[in-house]
Design a protein around this motif. Structure first.
Motif, short mmCIF file in Angstrom:
data_model
loop_
_atom_site.label_atom_id
_atom_site.label_comp_id
_atom_site.label_asym_id
_atom_site.label_seq_id
_atom_site.Cartn_x
_atom_site.Cartn_y
_atom_site.Cartn_z
N ASP A 215 0.27 -1.58 -0.02
CA ASP A 215 0.00 0.21 0.21
C ASP A 215 0.63 1.48 0.00
O ASP A 215 1.31 2.08 1.34
CB ASP A 215 -0.73 -0.46 1.37
CG ASP A 215 -2.27 1.63 1.55
OD1 ASP A 215 -1.98 2.01 0.25
OD2 ASP A 215 -2.16 1.59 2.41
N ARG A 221 -7.65 0.67 5.21
CA ARG A 221 -8.13 -0.71 5.50
C ARG A 221 -9.23 -0.84 4.11
O ARG A 221 -10.04 -1.69 4.26
CB ARG A 221 -9.49 0.22 6.51
CG ARG A 221 -8.40 0.09 7.73
CD ARG A 221 -9.22 0.21 9.12
NE ARG A 221 -8.55 -0.42 10.77
CZ ARG A 221 -7.49 0.85 10.95
NH1 ARG A 221 -7.80 1.80 9.97
NH2 ARG A 221 -6.81 0.43 11.73
N PHE A 224 -8.87 -3.56 2.16
CA PHE A 224 -9.16 -5.13 2.82
C PHE A 224 -10.23 -5.22 1.65
O PHE A 224 -9.80 -6.33 1.93
CB PHE A 224 -9.60 -4.76 3.95
CG PHE A 224 -8.94 -4.38 5.31
CD1 PHE A 224 -7.70 -4.28 5.61
CD2 PHE A 224 -9.05 -4.08 6.31
CE1 PHE A 224 -6.57 -3.84 6.41
CE2 PHE A 224 -8.13 -4.10 7.87
CZ PHE A 224 -7.23 -3.62 7.44
N ILE A 227 -8.37 -8.00 -0.30
CA ILE A 227 -7.41 -8.81 -0.04
C ILE A 227 -8.53 -10.45 0.51
O ILE A 227 -9.13 -10.30 1.32
CB ILE A 227 -6.64 -7.99 1.16
CG1 ILE A 227 -6.24 -7.35 0.52
CG2 ILE A 227 -5.97 -8.45 1.24
CD1 ILE A 227 -5.97 -6.09 2.13
N LEU A 233 -1.02 -6.65 4.27
CA LEU A 233 -1.04 -5.73 3.80
C LEU A 233 0.25 -4.83 4.13
O LEU A 233 0.44 -5.49 6.05
CB LEU A 233 -2.12 -5.12 3.51
CG LEU A 233 -2.45 -3.58 3.70
CD1 LEU A 233 -3.63 -2.91 2.64
CD2 LEU A 233 -1.43 -2.44 4.53
N TRP A 239 -0.17 2.67 11.24
CA TRP A 239 -1.63 2.81 11.32
C TRP A 239 -2.16 2.39 12.55
O TRP A 239 -0.99 2.49 13.81
CB TRP A 239 -0.24 0.96 10.94
CG TRP A 239 -2.15 0.02 10.77
CD1 TRP A 239 -2.63 -0.96 11.46
CD2 TRP A 239 -3.17 0.19 9.76
NE1 TRP A 239 -3.54 -1.47 11.24
CE2 TRP A 239 -3.98 -0.99 10.48
CE3 TRP A 239 -2.81 0.33 8.12
CZ2 TRP A 239 -4.76 -1.10 8.78
CZ3 TRP A 239 -3.77 0.13 7.22
CH2 TRP A 239 -4.21 -0.82 7.62
N GLU A 245 -6.02 -7.46 11.39
CA GLU A 245 -7.36 -7.14 11.69
C GLU A 245 -8.01 -7.79 10.29
O GLU A 245 -7.97 -8.05 8.85
CB GLU A 245 -7.67 -4.99 10.97
CG GLU A 245 -6.94 -4.88 12.33
CD GLU A 245 -6.85 -3.33 11.95
OE1 GLU A 245 -7.36 -2.93 11.46
OE2 GLU A 245 -5.88 -2.08 12.64
N SER A 246 -9.64 -8.46 10.71
CA SER A 246 -10.15 -8.97 9.50
C SER A 246 -9.50 -9.69 8.61
O SER A 246 -10.18 -9.91 7.54
CB SER A 246 -11.00 -7.57 8.80
OG SER A 246 -10.60 -6.28 8.94
N ILE A 248 -6.18 -9.75 7.84
CA ILE A 248 -5.67 -9.89 6.99
C ILE A 248 -4.28 -9.38 8.25
O ILE A 248 -4.58 -8.57 9.21
CB ILE A 248 -5.56 -8.65 6.37
CG1 ILE A 248 -7.05 -9.09 5.53
CG2 ILE A 248 -4.72 -7.96 5.55
CD1 ILE A 248 -7.61 -7.99 4.67
N ILE A 250 -0.97 -7.24 8.76
CA ILE A 250 -0.53 -6.29 8.78
C ILE A 250 0.90 -6.19 9.41
O ILE A 250 1.16 -5.76 9.89
CB ILE A 250 -1.19 -4.93 9.52
CG1 ILE A 250 -3.01 -5.17 9.76
CG2 ILE A 250 -0.56 -3.45 8.84
CD1 ILE A 250 -3.10 -4.76 8.03
#
Length: 311
Positions: A215, A221, A224, A227, A233, A239, A245-246, A248, A250
């Protein structure tokens, strides 16, 4: 005494000054470089705006430099006075950053400039090139995986894309209509629209989502949905959330951790020499016009980098 661009206090471009200062001799394992070009990067804007409470002012900005080795310290064998080199450093140290006529750095942070490149072109490469390598390393994708690179027309993305392709990845990148051909020229397999419609276009090309996003455009986000579950990510600024998160993962890309990856610096030089990386110089300024370089960077839309050039 030697000239350097300096920040006496946090503020706008008007706080930039040219100062004269002493620069020490290189110690063991170090080199001193007569800098001819130093890039202006977003990190310099941040340092100027906020300062650094960990070191006293004036702060000398700059992470990328290119010039000629002026002297070497004990134990340095692969570099010699007169060599044309590029170097990477951090301004967040007592010696200051790259925008100085003389610069002392570890020899491990120095590599020959790419064959056929100008000094200014070479100075575009070290920091962003190392950042590209580090982010891809953190994502840890296997050959055949799919990567979305946001901010496809930017300088960092222009290095991430071809390096990712050489690692066997399928690369999607976003771009405005005027930049589509440019981004394809970097090696992107698929170019998707920038902004609204980006995620939808990515999912049309990679049903279920890409394996990861690098990114560079700070989508955060909002990327997201593009992905896949369990993907990653990599981000390059800040951040404000958790490491996962979710579903994913980071990954924070901190180039300061890899400033002495000589192997990567030399690989970057070789890639550029063979035309695999585009070295883009947008504008050059004498140190007395550093404020104009910052204004140009802050205006946005710059393709390549602005440089402080020492005669």
């Amino acid at each position: 005494m030697t000239r350097a661009v300096a920040i006496a206090e946090p503020g706008g471009p008007e706080v930039l000054r040219v100062i004269e200062r002493d620069v020490r001799d290189p110690g063991p394992g170090e080199v001193r470089i007569a800098v001819r070009a130093a890039a202006v990067n977003p990190t310099d804007i941040a340092l100027r705006a906020r300062g650094d409470a960990t070191i006293p002012p004036p702060w000398i900005p700059g992470m990328d430099a290119a010039g000629t080795v002026e002297s070497v310290g004990a134990g340095v064998e692969q570099l010699a006075p007169g060599d044309e080199v590029m170097a990477v450093t951090t301004p967040r140290r007592a010696d200051g950053g790259a925008q100085s006529e003389l610069l002392v750095v570890p020899a491990a942070s120095v590599a020959p400039i790419p064959a056929g490149a100008t000094i200014e072109q070479a100075a575009t490469l070290p920091m962003n090139g190392l950042t590209a390598f580090r982010g891809l390393e953190l994502l840890g994708l296997d050959a055949g995986a799919t990567l979305l690179v946001t901010g496809g027309a930017g300088l960092l993305a222009s290095y991430v894309i071809p390096i990712a392709k050489r690692q066997g990845l399928r690369v999607l990148a976003d771009a405005a209509p005027a930049d589509e051909e440019l981004v394809r020229g970097f090696g992107a397999d698929v170019v998707v629209p920038r902004g609204d419609g980006c995620v939808e276009a990515v999912l049309a090309e990679a049903p279920g989502g890409v394996d990861a996003v690098y990114d560079t455009a700070l989508m955060g986000r909002s990327a997201f949905p593009a992905i896949r579950a369990g993907g990653g990510l990599a981000y390059v600024r800040t951040w404000d959330g958790d490491d996962v998160e979710s579903g994913i993962t980071i990954r924070k890309v901190q180039v300061a951790q890899v400033l002495e990856r000589t192997d990567w610096l030399r690989e970057l030089s070789d890639l550029a020499a063979h035309g695999a990386l585009a070295l883009r110089v947008a504008a050059t300024f004498p140190p007395e016009r550093a404020a104009d370089a910052h204004r140009l960077m802050e205006a946005g839309g710059l393709r390549g980098r602005a440089f402080i050039v020492f005669d």
